[in-house]
Design a protein around this motif. Structure first.
Motif, PDB file in Angstrom:
ATOM      1  N   ARG A 289      62.867 133.546  93.319  1.00 30.39           N
ATOM      2  CA  ARG A 289      61.706 134.042  92.449  1.00 30.39           C
ATOM      3  C   ARG A 289      60.394 133.769  93.239  1.00 30.39           C
ATOM      4  O   ARG A 289      59.480 134.621  93.429  1.00 30.39           O
ATOM      5  CB  ARG A 289      61.575 133.205  91.282  1.00 30.39           C
ATOM      6  CG  ARG A 289      62.485 134.215  90.216  1.00 30.39           C
ATOM      7  CD  ARG A 289      62.227 133.530  89.041  1.00 30.39           C
ATOM      8  NE  ARG A 289      62.711 131.951  88.863  1.00 30.39           N
ATOM      9  CZ  ARG A 289      63.248 131.257  87.763  1.00 30.39           C
ATOM     10  NH1 ARG A 289      63.088 131.878  86.777  1.00 30.39           N
ATOM     11  NH2 ARG A 289      63.398 130.028  88.045  1.00 30.39           N
TER      12      ARG A 289
ATOM     13  N   ASP B  46      59.890 133.418  96.658  1.00 27.99           N
ATOM     14  CA  ASP B  46      59.839 134.322  97.804  1.00 27.99           C
ATOM     15  C   ASP B  46      59.567 135.786  97.300  1.00 27.99           C
ATOM     16  O   ASP B  46      58.734 136.406  98.012  1.00 27.99           O
ATOM     17  CB  ASP B  46      61.274 134.110  98.573  1.00 27.99           C
ATOM     18  CG  ASP B  46      61.640 133.020  99.005  1.00 27.99           C
ATOM     19  OD1 ASP B  46      60.641 132.089  99.521  1.00 27.99           O
ATOM     20  OD2 ASP B  46      62.835 132.843  99.666  1.00 27.99           O
ATOM     21  N   GLU B  47      60.057 136.110  96.101  1.00 29.03           N
ATOM     22  CA  GLU B  47      59.696 137.466  95.631  1.00 29.03           C
ATOM     23  C   GLU B  47      58.334 137.501  95.221  1.00 29.03           C
ATOM     24  O   GLU B  47      57.722 138.554  95.664  1.00 29.03           O
ATOM     25  CB  GLU B  47      60.753 137.837  94.463  1.00 29.03           C
ATOM     26  CG  GLU B  47      60.605 139.287  93.791  1.00 29.03           C
ATOM     27  CD  GLU B  47      60.836 140.401  94.773  1.00 29.03           C
ATOM     28  OE1 GLU B  47      60.291 141.550  94.699  1.00 29.03           O
ATOM     29  OE2 GLU B  47      61.769 140.198  95.735  1.00 29.03           O
ATOM     30  N   ASP B  48      57.818 136.899  94.377  1.00 26.21           N
ATOM     31  CA  ASP B  48      56.457 136.631  94.024  1.00 26.21           C
ATOM     32  C   ASP B  48      55.552 136.567  95.316  1.00 26.21           C
ATOM     33  O   ASP B  48      54.546 137.242  95.385  1.00 26.21           O
ATOM     34  CB  ASP B  48      56.144 135.347  93.249  1.00 26.21           C
ATOM     35  CG  ASP B  48      56.759 135.561  91.742  1.00 26.21           C
ATOM     36  OD1 ASP B  48      57.168 136.583  91.454  1.00 26.21           O
ATOM     37  OD2 ASP B  48      56.722 134.274  91.291  1.00 26.21           O
ATOM     38  N   ARG B  49      55.837 135.714  96.462  1.00 26.92           N
ATOM     39  CA  ARG B  49      55.032 135.659  97.551  1.00 26.92           C
ATOM     40  C   ARG B  49      55.181 137.174  98.234  1.00 26.92           C
ATOM     41  O   ARG B  49      54.009 137.628  98.694  1.00 26.92           O
ATOM     42  CB  ARG B  49      55.536 134.633  98.422  1.00 26.92           C
ATOM     43  CG  ARG B  49      54.809 134.266  99.651  1.00 26.92           C
ATOM     44  CD  ARG B  49      53.587 133.749  99.465  1.00 26.92           C
ATOM     45  NE  ARG B  49      52.781 133.628 100.609  1.00 26.92           N
ATOM     46  CZ  ARG B  49      51.334 133.660 100.632  1.00 26.92           C
ATOM     47  NH1 ARG B  49      50.653 134.096  99.689  1.00 26.92           N
ATOM     48  NH2 ARG B  49      50.880 133.543 101.961  1.00 26.92           N
ATOM     49  N   ARG B  50      56.377 137.702  98.318  1.00 28.32           N
ATOM     50  CA  ARG B  50      56.356 138.978  98.823  1.00 28.32           C
ATOM     51  C   ARG B  50      55.387 139.900  98.201  1.00 28.32           C
ATOM     52  O   ARG B  50      54.547 140.665  98.979  1.00 28.32           O
ATOM     53  CB  ARG B  50      57.842 139.505  98.831  1.00 28.32           C
ATOM     54  CG  ARG B  50      58.067 140.720  99.903  1.00 28.32           C
ATOM     55  CD  ARG B  50      59.507 141.426  99.380  1.00 28.32           C
ATOM     56  NE  ARG B  50      59.838 141.718  98.170  1.00 28.32           N
ATOM     57  CZ  ARG B  50      59.200 142.684  97.213  1.00 28.32           C
ATOM     58  NH1 ARG B  50      58.572 143.420  97.920  1.00 28.32           N
ATOM     59  NH2 ARG B  50      59.664 142.718  96.162  1.00 28.32           N
ATOM     60  N   ARG B  51      55.567 139.925  96.938  1.00 29.83           N
ATOM     61  CA  ARG B  51      54.712 140.962  96.247  1.00 29.83           C
ATOM     62  C   ARG B  51      53.013 140.669  96.488  1.00 29.83           C
ATOM     63  O   ARG B  51      52.454 141.367  96.565  1.00 29.83           O
ATOM     64  CB  ARG B  51      55.079 140.751  94.607  1.00 29.83           C
ATOM     65  CG  ARG B  51      56.157 141.766  94.305  1.00 29.83           C
ATOM     66  CD  ARG B  51      56.284 141.916  93.014  1.00 29.83           C
ATOM     67  NE  ARG B  51      57.360 140.942  92.489  1.00 29.83           N
ATOM     68  CZ  ARG B  51      57.601 140.145  91.430  1.00 29.83           C
ATOM     69  NH1 ARG B  51      56.839 139.924  90.532  1.00 29.83           N
ATOM     70  NH2 ARG B  51      58.590 139.246  91.463  1.00 29.83           N
ATOM     71  N   GLN B  52      52.771 139.333  96.339  1.00 31.42           N
ATOM     72  CA  GLN B  52      51.430 138.891  96.776  1.00 31.42           C
ATOM     73  C   GLN B  52      50.962 139.431  98.125  1.00 31.42           C
ATOM     74  O   GLN B  52      49.897 139.991  98.409  1.00 31.42           O
ATOM     75  CB  GLN B  52      51.223 137.246  96.646  1.00 31.42           C
ATOM     76  CG  GLN B  52      51.465 136.861  95.328  1.00 31.42           C
ATOM     77  CD  GLN B  52      51.379 135.337  95.382  1.00 31.42           C
ATOM     78  OE1 GLN B  52      51.537 134.812  96.396  1.00 31.42           O
ATOM     79  NE2 GLN B  52      51.171 134.678  93.945  1.00 31.42           N
TER      80      GLN B  52
ATOM     81  N   GLU C 218      52.362 141.883  99.824  1.00 33.50           N
ATOM     82  CA  GLU C 218      52.156 143.423  99.708  1.00 33.50           C
ATOM     83  C   GLU C 218      50.905 143.908  99.117  1.00 33.50           C
ATOM     84  O   GLU C 218      50.145 144.536  99.710  1.00 33.50           O
ATOM     85  CB  GLU C 218      53.486 143.998  98.761  1.00 33.50           C
ATOM     86  CG  GLU C 218      54.690 144.058  99.617  1.00 33.50           C
ATOM     87  CD  GLU C 218      55.817 144.545  98.860  1.00 33.50           C
ATOM     88  OE1 GLU C 218      55.634 145.005  97.675  1.00 33.50           O
ATOM     89  OE2 GLU C 218      56.867 144.389  99.306  1.00 33.50           O
ATOM     90  N   SER C 219      50.600 143.203  98.195  1.00 26.77           N
ATOM     91  CA  SER C 219      49.346 143.456  97.437  1.00 26.77           C
ATOM     92  C   SER C 219      48.166 143.055  98.325  1.00 26.77           C
ATOM     93  O   SER C 219      47.151 143.925  98.402  1.00 26.77           O
ATOM     94  CB  SER C 219      49.242 142.326  96.056  1.00 26.77           C
ATOM     95  OG  SER C 219      47.799 142.740  95.404  1.00 26.77           O
TER      96      SER C 219
END
Length: 165
Positions: A53, A55-61, A63-64
């Motif tokens: 989770r 890593d996924e949040d960090r990836r989304r951040q 990307e943003s």
């Protein structure tokens, strides 16, 4: 002998109890180990899930952030292009205005040259007419008949002009 048998029976009973106690203790330890392993596996799964989770949040951040940067760069690029286009348009208009000003100045200069030439022509014509008039005046002063014929000629011209109207 009974006493020995009783002692042996007590020892065997104690041994059996001791074995049972060790078996219970072993079962408890095995149960604790199994419980500990289950708990450790649960903790590992939770840690992995938390890490996933995160890593996924960090990836989304990221990307943003990258998307924001790309949009900002695109906006800056478009703004720069708009500024360049506006500057080019302003230069084109200034060049156009300068060309028009030069054309007007050139036309004005040509008009001045033309007016000057016409003035020279008029002046030359005026001088020619004055010179001719001076000659006629001089001639009339010498010969009165010429004056009479000139007056008669002017009267005829005047009458013809009246008749034409």
């Amino acid at each position: 002998l009974q006493e020995l048998q009783a002692q042996q029976a007590d020892r065997q009973k104690a041994k059996a109890e001791y074995r049972q106690m060790w078996a219970r203790w072993r079962d408890e330890v095995e149960e604790d180990v199994a419980q500990w392993r289950k708990e450790e596996e649960r903790k590992r799964r939770e840690a992995l899930e938390m890490r996933r989770r995160f890593d996924e949040d960090r990836r989304r951040q990221l990307e943003s952030i990258h998307m924001s940067r790309r949009q900002q760069m695109q906006a800056e690029l478009e703004e720069g292009q708009a500024i360049i286009a506006a500057a080019q348009e302003a230069k084109r208009k200034a060049d156009e205005n300068e060309d028009l000003r030069r054309q007007r100045e050139r036309a004005a200069a040509m008009k001045l040259v033309e007016d000057a030439q016409q003035a020279r022509v008029r002046k030359a014509e005026q001088r020619r007419v004055e010179a001719e008039n001076d000659k006629q005046t001089a001639k009339m002063q010498r010969d009165p008949d010429v004056l009479k014929s000139l007056v008669n000629k002017k009267r005829m011209e005047y009458r013809m002009a009246e008749g034409a109207y």
